[in-house]
Design an enzyme around this catalytic site. Structure first.
Site, short mmCIF file in Angstrom:
data_model
loop_
_atom_site.label_atom_id
_atom_site.label_comp_id
_atom_site.label_asym_id
_atom_site.label_seq_id
_atom_site.Cartn_x
_atom_site.Cartn_y
_atom_site.Cartn_z
N GLU A 159 -8.22 -12.42 5.45
CA GLU A 159 -7.22 -11.93 6.42
C GLU A 159 -7.85 -12.03 7.81
OE1 GLU A 159 -6.34 -7.75 6.02
OE2 GLU A 159 -4.48 -7.85 7.18
N ASP A 167 3.01 -5.46 2.62
CA ASP A 167 1.75 -4.80 2.98
C ASP A 167 1.97 -3.31 3.31
OD1 ASP A 167 -0.99 -4.96 3.16
OD2 ASP A 167 -1.05 -6.06 5.05
N ASP A 168 2.41 -3.03 4.53
CA ASP A 168 2.61 -1.65 5.01
C ASP A 168 3.89 -1.65 5.86
OD1 ASP A 168 -0.30 -0.74 4.31
OD2 ASP A 168 -0.56 -2.52 5.56
N HIS A 219 0.87 -1.20 0.00
CA HIS A 219 0.00 0.00 0.00
C HIS A 219 0.89 1.24 0.00
CE1 HIS A 219 -3.73 -2.27 1.03
NE2 HIS A 219 -2.83 -3.12 1.53
N1 ADE Z 1 -4.98 -1.47 4.09
C1 ADE Z 1 -3.68 -1.40 4.35
N2 ADE Z 1 -3.25 -2.55 4.90
C2 ADE Z 1 -4.31 -3.37 4.99
C3 ADE Z 1 -4.51 -4.68 5.47
N3 ADE Z 1 -3.52 -5.41 5.97
N4 ADE Z 1 -5.75 -5.20 5.41
C4 ADE Z 1 -6.75 -4.48 4.91
N5 ADE Z 1 -6.62 -3.24 4.45
C5 ADE Z 1 -5.40 -2.68 4.48
ZN ZN Z 2 -3.00 -5.10 2.23
#
Ligand code: ADE
Ligand code: ZN
Length: 329
Positions: free
Chosen positions: A195, A273-274, A14
């Protein structure tokens, strides 16, 4: 094992979620926006659970106030990826945050991101592409706006459309119109599913949205028949183990389903992911996979080739990526 030198591909990153806390603080100070509650005492992002994570994520994204900010962010992210040996990455960009849901603002923001990505690439950085994402908890109407914005900018940089955000909000079918619109525009499709939800939500997502890839899909392992379906249909999983452990979706590395899914014949890939939220990066993910499951260079090369084949870029770009992988072999 020294994992930094291995070539890597990220399919699930993201853009707003890749913003280092230092950049978020700097942008907040420049604009006199108070997001101090988003940080802990040591300056990192502060959250206790997934709901808290989404709140902090949105607070951080709120300091990105125009195309120049997104260009700055893209340059920083590209430099971090280059440092990790990433040769190709697809970045999730939410029209909801990026241009505030306004299609012409989205177009301007995307042009700035693209220009920054091209500059970084020309300086030896990774090839970057964008995937527009609808924010699930923003609802069905917002997903339509996001899909139309994405469809209007579908070209060689913007290659996909996805769905992220709070999985407990709405049902997959609510987003079918958006996915059909994006599919019609020729965009590759991916959705976060499984998730936080169970196997039925993954089945519903596949049926309603028909994505080629799924983000996470952790709960698939609870249902052997679903695992078989994923393998038989060639659905590619964008797995982000460090994220799952940091957020508590999985208790520890040894419990992560990535190895079992791979052994069952499912196409798995690895992403972050982040990364600044979860204290991770691609090298760290590879190192932990090596330490936990004994994966070695041939395993990582196979995973990266799977990612290259699952990328939403055009054929010429894919050929370039595969050639780079071959040359670094
Ligand atoms: N947006 C950013 N990271 C996310 C994640 N792990 N799950 C859902 N939305 C997200
Ligand atoms: Zn994600």
């Amino acid at each position: 094992m020294e994992t930094r030198r291995l070539p890597k591909i990220e399919l699930h990153l993201h853009l707003e979620g890749a913003m280092p806390p230092g950049l978020a603080r700097a942008l907040a100070a420049e604009k006199r926006i108070d997001i101090s509650r988003a940080f802990d005492a040591s300056g990192g992002y502060a959250f206790a659970d997934f709901a808290g994570f989404l709140r902090v994520y949105e607070a951080a994204a709120s300091v990105l106030r125009g195309p120049d900010d997104y260009a700055r962010l893209t340059a920083v992210v590209a430099a971090d990826l280059a440092e990790q040996g990433v040769i190709y990455a697809e970045m999730f960009i939410a029209p909801e945050f990026c241009g505030g849901g306004d299609p012409s603002a989205w177009r301007e923001h995307l042009a700035a991101i693209r220009e920054a990505a091209e500059t970084a690439q020309a300086q030896g950085g990774p090839i970057l592409r964008g995937i527009a994402t609808a924010v699930r908890h923003a609802g069905r109407a917002a997903s339509r706006v996001a899909a139309q914005a994405a469809a209007g900018t579908a070209e060689d940089f913007l290659v996909g459309f996805g769905l992220a955000g709070d999985e407990t909000a709405g049902r997959p079918a609510d987003f079918a119109w958006a996915f059909d619109c994006a599919r019609e525009a020729g965009l590759g499709l991916t959705a976060h599913a499984g998730e936080w939800s169970g196997p039925q939500a993954i089945r519903d997502t596949l049926a309603a949205l028909r994505p080629a890839r799924l983000g996470h899909a952790l709960s698939a392992l609870r249902e052997p028949a679903l695992v078989d379906t994923l393998a038989a249909d060639g659905i590619v999983l964008e797995l982000c183990p460090g994220s799952n452990i940091a957020l508590g979706a999985v208790a520890c590395w040894a419990d992560h389903p990535i190895a079992a899914l791979r052994d069952a014949g499912v196409a798995v890939t690895v992403s972050t992911d982040d990364p600044p939220f979860f204290g991770t990066d691609m090298s760290r993910e590879f190192t932990r996979l090596h330490d936990t499951f004994g994966w070695d260079e041939p395993d990582f090369r196979a995973i990266t080739e799977t990612a290259a084949r699952a990328a939403f870029c055009d054929a010429a770009t894919r050929a370039r990526i595969l050639k780079t992988l071959e040359e670094t072999g």
